[in-house]
Write an enzyme that holds these catalytic residues in place. Structure first.
Site, short mmCIF file in Angstrom:
data_model
loop_
_atom_site.label_atom_id
_atom_site.label_comp_id
_atom_site.label_asym_id
_atom_site.label_seq_id
_atom_site.Cartn_x
_atom_site.Cartn_y
_atom_site.Cartn_z
N ASN A 93 -42.52 15.46 15.78
CA ASN A 93 -42.95 16.35 14.45
C ASN A 93 -42.53 17.77 15.73
OD1 ASN A 93 -45.35 16.05 15.03
ND2 ASN A 93 -45.79 15.20 13.90
N HIS A 94 -43.80 18.13 16.61
CA HIS A 94 -43.20 19.60 16.93
C HIS A 94 -42.93 19.18 18.59
CE1 HIS A 94 -45.61 20.95 13.99
NE2 HIS A 94 -46.66 20.05 13.98
N ASN A 95 -42.48 19.80 19.22
CA ASN A 95 -41.70 20.23 20.50
C ASN A 95 -41.65 21.17 21.28
OD1 ASN A 95 -41.10 19.06 22.73
ND2 ASN A 95 -38.80 18.30 22.36
N PHE A 106 -45.11 17.93 23.00
CA PHE A 106 -44.18 17.61 22.12
C PHE A 106 -45.93 15.84 21.18
CE2 PHE A 106 -42.95 14.57 25.38
CZ PHE A 106 -42.93 13.33 24.96
N VAL A 107 -45.38 16.25 20.30
CA VAL A 107 -46.19 15.80 19.12
C VAL A 107 -45.45 14.42 18.41
CG1 VAL A 107 -48.05 15.50 16.68
CG2 VAL A 107 -48.10 17.47 18.38
#
Length: 152
Positions: A93-95, A106-107
């Site tokens: 969901n994040h990068n 990243f997450v």
């Protein structure tokens, strides 16, 4: 990039507390004093402009599954390729690229820790890079939001 008054009001009002109902965009429009079509058009414009990446809930991962912050030390010439590979997982969901030896962060969020471990193992096998895995121990403050309008 300068946003329209509607875009600023929409972001300010609904980046927290989006209506959870059958017709959230209609409720948003009523709150903002505009039409549902205007809300949808505004959101689409923000997404196409790259200002808005998604509209949706953020879950407390400790109650809904598992999450971890991970990073790779990627040779610069492979950064785009590895980022695209990481992005293939819906659990990401994040990068972000960062200036550091570990330059791709990243997450991952998923149903179980074992599920996340399997993704990290797949990525390691596919890229030949060893992930740095930093699961959260304690959340001190998670409230991502930005006021766009001046408040008195």
């Amino acid at each position: 990039m300068t946003q329209s008054p509607l875009a600023r009001r929409l972001i300010d009002r609904f980046q927290h507390g989006m209506p959870v109902c059958a017709e959230p965009y209609r409720v948003m429009a009523q709150t903002l004093g505009c039409s549902e079509a205007q809300v949808l058009e505004c959101l689409q414009h923000l997404q196409l402009a790259g200002t808005l990446s998604r509209v949706g809930p953020v879950f407390e991962h400790t109650r809904a599954g598992a999450s971890t912050l991970a990073a790779f030390a990627v040779p610069q010439e492979r950064l785009q390729q590895v980022a695209e590979r990481v992005n293939q997982y819906p659990e990401v969901n994040h990068n972000y690229a960062r200036e550091h030896r570990y330059n791709l962060w990243f997450v991952l969020t998923g149903p179980t820790r074992a599920h996340l471990d399997s993704i990290l193992q797949e990525l390691e096998q596919d890229t030949g890079l060893t992930p740095l895995d930093l699961p959260m121990l304690t959340a001190y403050r998670i409230d991502l939001g930005f006021a766009l309008e001046a408040t008195p």
